[in-house]
Design an enzyme around this catalytic site. Structure first.
Site, PDB file in Angstrom:
ATOM      1  CG  ASN A 105      -2.948  -0.350 -13.044  1.00  0.00           C
ATOM      2  OD1 ASN A 105      -2.902  -0.617 -11.842  1.00  0.00           O
ATOM      3  ND2 ASN A 105      -2.213  -0.986 -13.944  1.00  0.00           N
TER       4      ASN A 105
ATOM      5  CG  MET B 218      -0.992  -7.439  -7.280  1.00  0.00           C
ATOM      6  SD  MET B 218      -0.229  -6.256  -8.418  1.00  0.00           S
ATOM      7  CE  MET B 218       0.840  -7.367  -9.310  1.00  0.00           C
ATOM      8  NE  ARG B 219      -7.571 -11.350  -6.307  1.00  0.00           N
ATOM      9  CZ  ARG B 219      -7.470 -12.677  -6.136  1.00  0.00           C
ATOM     10  NH1 ARG B 219      -7.970 -13.486  -7.043  1.00  0.00           N
ATOM     11  NH2 ARG B 219      -6.903 -13.168  -5.061  1.00  0.00           N
TER      12      ARG B 219
ATOM     13  CG  HIS C  77       2.393  -1.793 -15.399  1.00  0.00           C
ATOM     14  ND1 HIS C  77       1.966  -3.019 -14.946  1.00  0.00           N
ATOM     15  CD2 HIS C  77       3.461  -2.029 -16.201  1.00  0.00           C
ATOM     16  CE1 HIS C  77       2.744  -3.960 -15.464  1.00  0.00           C
ATOM     17  NE2 HIS C  77       3.659  -3.393 -16.230  1.00  0.00           N
TER      18      HIS C  77
ATOM     19  N   GLY D  63       0.774  -1.232   0.000  1.00  0.00           N
ATOM     20  CA  GLY D  63       0.000   0.000   0.000  1.00  0.00           C
ATOM     21  C   GLY D  63       0.804   1.279   0.000  1.00  0.00           C
ATOM     22  CB  SER D  64       4.318   2.195  -0.749  1.00  0.00           C
ATOM     23  OG  SER D  64       4.516   1.820  -2.089  1.00  0.00           O
ATOM     24  CG  ASN D  65       1.933   3.429  -5.685  1.00  0.00           C
ATOM     25  OD1 ASN D  65       2.339   4.456  -6.224  1.00  0.00           O
ATOM     26  ND2 ASN D  65       2.536   2.252  -5.841  1.00  0.00           N
TER      27      ASN D  65
ATOM     28  CB  ILE E 279     -10.332  -4.486 -13.996  1.00  0.00           C
ATOM     29  CG1 ILE E 279      -9.337  -4.003 -12.934  1.00  0.00           C
ATOM     30  CG2 ILE E 279     -11.683  -3.821 -13.835  1.00  0.00           C
ATOM     31  CD1 ILE E 279      -9.674  -4.365 -11.522  1.00  0.00           C
TER      32      ILE E 279
HETATM   33  C1  GAR Z   1       3.645  -1.021  -7.446  1.00  0.00           C
HETATM   34  O1  GAR Z   1       4.986  -1.038  -7.834  1.00  0.00           O
HETATM   35  C2  GAR Z   1       2.740  -1.021  -8.651  1.00  0.00           C
HETATM   36  O2  GAR Z   1       3.287  -0.348  -9.743  1.00  0.00           O
HETATM   37  C3  GAR Z   1       2.620  -2.494  -8.920  1.00  0.00           C
HETATM   38  O3  GAR Z   1       2.507  -3.083  -7.645  1.00  0.00           O
HETATM   39  C4  GAR Z   1       3.249  -2.305  -6.721  1.00  0.00           C
HETATM   40  C5  GAR Z   1       2.365  -2.032  -5.524  1.00  0.00           C
HETATM   41  O4  GAR Z   1       3.094  -1.438  -4.504  1.00  0.00           O
HETATM   42  N1  GAR Z   1       1.475  -2.782  -9.726  1.00  0.00           N
HETATM   43  C6  GAR Z   1       1.439  -3.720 -10.668  1.00  0.00           C
HETATM   44  O5  GAR Z   1       2.375  -4.459 -10.916  1.00  0.00           O
HETATM   45  C7  GAR Z   1       0.129  -3.810 -11.423  1.00  0.00           C
HETATM   46  N2  GAR Z   1       0.259  -4.650 -12.566  1.00  0.00           N
HETATM   47  P1  GAR Z   1       2.370  -0.778  -3.258  1.00  0.00           P
HETATM   48  O6  GAR Z   1       1.418  -1.816  -2.676  1.00  0.00           O
HETATM   49  O7  GAR Z   1       3.480  -0.464  -2.332  1.00  0.00           O
HETATM   50  O8  GAR Z   1       1.641   0.451  -3.738  1.00  0.00           O
END
Ligand code: GAR
Length: 196
Positions: free
Chosen positions: A111, A94-95, A113, A14-16, A97
């Site tokens: 999203n 990660m699923r 990526h 969940g850092s984003n 949609i």
């Molecule tokens: C992030 O790096 C995001 O870009 C990636 O998962 C990570 C989640 O990090 N997303 C994907 O790969 C989507 N296909 P977070 O939980 O720390 O935000």
């Protein structure tokens, strides 16, 4: 212009989400986070949501590994509607949609990526970049449609791949940029939607 109501979905640490929540708290992103939902009951993003005082919800995804069952996704859509969501923010969800959510929020799902799309779609894109030996990696914020990691690109940020990089160091460098661009793009995209 009223601020957008955000529904944030994530499967991981969940850092984003934290970057977005901090941008809202500091006033650099004018938005309201209405709901944080995860397909994993013990995902870090739900713990973080509790810490920020946001409504945190676990939705059991059903029997499939790569998508939610139609019933689970419909439950998610109901929860997003009940929360008055304007924009759905995929922050490490990660699923794939599917129709119920796509139909409910056309051009309203963003999203992030961890690659410079269209390069390295799919899982652990930073590892793919490292293995391919490219000199540059990065991240992309894009609209979500029925194709995987292929919707309209809204913004990208680039980082160098450095000698000695491991998957972890490269991903960490990419995440620094993710945390900067995602809140910015959400604000810009909402302004753009309001101006048409
Ligand atoms: C992030 O790096 C995001 O870009 C990636 O998962 C990570 C989640 O990090 N997303 C994907 O790969 C989507 N296909 P977070 O939980 O720390 O935000």
């Amino acid at each position: 212009m009223r601020p957008p109501r955000l529904g944030v979905l994530g499967s991981g640490k969940g850092s984003n989400y934290v970057a977005i929540a901090e941008a809202v708290r500091s006033g650099s992103l004018d938005a309201n986070i209405m709901l944080v939902a995860s397909d994993f009951p013990d995902a870090g993003i739900l713990t973080q949501a509790h810490a920020f005082g946001h409504h945190a919800l676990h939705i059991p995804p059903g029997p499939f590994r790569t998508k939610m069952s139609p019933e689970a996704e419909s439950r998610l859509v109901d929860a997003l509607h009940d929360a008055g969501t304007d924009l759905v923010i995929l922050a490490g969800f990660m699923r794939v949609i599917k129709e119920p959510l796509l139909r409910a929020f056309p051009n309203r799902i963003l999203n992030i990526h961890p690659s410079l799309l269209p390069a390295f779609k799919g899982l652990e894109a930073w590892k793919q970049a490292l293995e391919a030996g490219v000199p540059e990696a990065g991240c992309t914020v894009h609209l979500v449609d029925a194709q995987i990691d292929a919707g309209e690109i809204l913004a990208q940020a680039r980082v160098p791949v450095l000698p000695g990089d491991t998957a972890a160091t490269l991903h960490a460098r990419i995440q620094v940029e993710e945390h900067k661009i995602f809140p910015k793009v959400i604000g810009n995209y909402w302004r753009e939607l309001q101006s048409v």
